[in-house]
Design a protein around this motif. Structure first.
Motif, PDB file in Angstrom:
ATOM      1  N   ILE A  86     -59.709  37.044 -94.271  1.00 46.80           N
ATOM      2  CA  ILE A  86     -58.461  36.280 -94.306  1.00 46.80           C
ATOM      3  C   ILE A  86     -57.622  36.695 -93.105  1.00 46.80           C
ATOM      4  O   ILE A  86     -57.390  37.886 -92.880  1.00 46.80           O
ATOM      5  CB  ILE A  86     -57.708  36.526 -95.631  1.00 46.80           C
ATOM      6  CG1 ILE A  86     -58.550  35.998 -96.791  1.00 46.80           C
ATOM      7  CG2 ILE A  86     -56.325  35.900 -95.609  1.00 46.80           C
ATOM      8  CD1 ILE A  86     -58.017  36.346 -98.158  1.00 46.80           C
ATOM      9  N   SER A  87     -57.177  35.711 -92.340  1.00 42.97           N
ATOM     10  CA  SER A  87     -56.426  35.980 -91.119  1.00 42.97           C
ATOM     11  C   SER A  87     -54.927  36.132 -91.341  1.00 42.97           C
ATOM     12  O   SER A  87     -54.269  36.881 -90.632  1.00 42.97           O
ATOM     13  CB  SER A  87     -56.647  34.859 -90.106  1.00 42.97           C
ATOM     14  OG  SER A  87     -58.000  34.748 -89.786  1.00 42.97           O
ATOM     15  N   TRP A  88     -54.378  35.379 -92.294  1.00 41.81           N
ATOM     16  CA  TRP A  88     -52.930  35.373 -92.509  1.00 41.81           C
ATOM     17  C   TRP A  88     -52.603  35.631 -93.964  1.00 41.81           C
ATOM     18  O   TRP A  88     -53.297  35.153 -94.861  1.00 41.81           O
ATOM     19  CB  TRP A  88     -52.332  34.018 -92.131  1.00 41.81           C
ATOM     20  CG  TRP A  88     -52.316  33.751 -90.667  1.00 41.81           C
ATOM     21  CD1 TRP A  88     -53.264  33.075 -89.947  1.00 41.81           C
ATOM     22  CD2 TRP A  88     -51.317  34.132 -89.722  1.00 41.81           C
ATOM     23  NE1 TRP A  88     -52.914  33.019 -88.634  1.00 41.81           N
ATOM     24  CE2 TRP A  88     -51.712  33.662 -88.455  1.00 41.81           C
ATOM     25  CE3 TRP A  88     -50.116  34.833 -89.823  1.00 41.81           C
ATOM     26  CZ2 TRP A  88     -50.961  33.865 -87.311  1.00 41.81           C
ATOM     27  CZ3 TRP A  88     -49.359  35.034 -88.683  1.00 41.81           C
ATOM     28  CH2 TRP A  88     -49.781  34.557 -87.438  1.00 41.81           C
ATOM     29  N   VAL A  89     -51.516  36.383 -94.183  1.00 41.49           N
ATOM     30  CA  VAL A  89     -50.964  36.579 -95.519  1.00 41.49           C
ATOM     31  C   VAL A  89     -49.573  35.959 -95.519  1.00 41.49           C
ATOM     32  O   VAL A  89     -48.751  36.271 -94.654  1.00 41.49           O
ATOM     33  CB  VAL A  89     -50.876  38.070 -95.900  1.00 41.49           C
ATOM     34  CG1 VAL A  89     -50.262  38.231 -97.298  1.00 41.49           C
ATOM     35  CG2 VAL A  89     -52.245  38.735 -95.820  1.00 41.49           C
ATOM     36  N   LEU A  90     -49.334  35.056 -96.466  1.00 40.40           N
ATOM     37  CA  LEU A  90     -48.013  34.473 -96.644  1.00 40.40           C
ATOM     38  C   LEU A  90     -47.319  35.238 -97.754  1.00 40.40           C
ATOM     39  O   LEU A  90     -47.798  35.265 -98.893  1.00 40.40           O
ATOM     40  CB  LEU A  90     -48.113  32.993 -97.009  1.00 40.40           C
ATOM     41  CG  LEU A  90     -46.819  32.316 -97.467  1.00 40.40           C
ATOM     42  CD1 LEU A  90     -45.702  32.447 -96.442  1.00 40.40           C
ATOM     43  CD2 LEU A  90     -47.071  30.867 -97.819  1.00 40.40           C
TER      44      LEU A  90
END
Length: 115
Positions: A86-90
């Motif tokens: 996973i590249s991004w965490v919101l």
């Protein structure tokens, strides 16, 4: 072409002081010539969002060690995301909390519940 995944996580899973610090960095950030907000965190790539912020997992991916600017709880979320490709965490204020992660309520909210 490349596919990327996004992990959506409640911002309540970050210590309140860390959330406040990132919110302050966003609120005081300048805009670049391209109009993008330049959030000046020393170690993280952060993009503002209406109800929180996105953080890129590249700090884990580059093999860096956790610095004092990133709490162990924050690092654990980023590392778990990176290990799952996973590249991004919101971090979203409206996202329900996960029972699998610690929760850090705002000091004001904690005081209201104790009254």
């Amino acid at each position: 072409m490349r596919r990327s995944a996004l992990l959506v996580c409640s911002s309540a899973h970050l210590p309140a002081a860390e959330r406040d610090h990132i919110d302050h960095l966003i609120a005081t950030a300048s805009r670049g010539e391209d109009g993008r907000i330049d959030v000046g965190h020393p170690d993280l790539v952060i993009e503002p969002y209406a109800y929180g912020f996105f953080v890129h997992t590249c700090v884990v991916g580059c093999g860096a060690e956790r610095t004092d600017d990133i709490s162990p709880e924050f690092w654990a979320i980023l590392a778990t995301a990176f290990d799952s490709d996973i590249s991004w965490v919101l971090f979203d204020r409206d996202e329900p909390v996960s029972p699998a992660l610690p929760v850090f309520p705002d000091p004001e909210t904690r005081e209201e519940h104790l009254s």
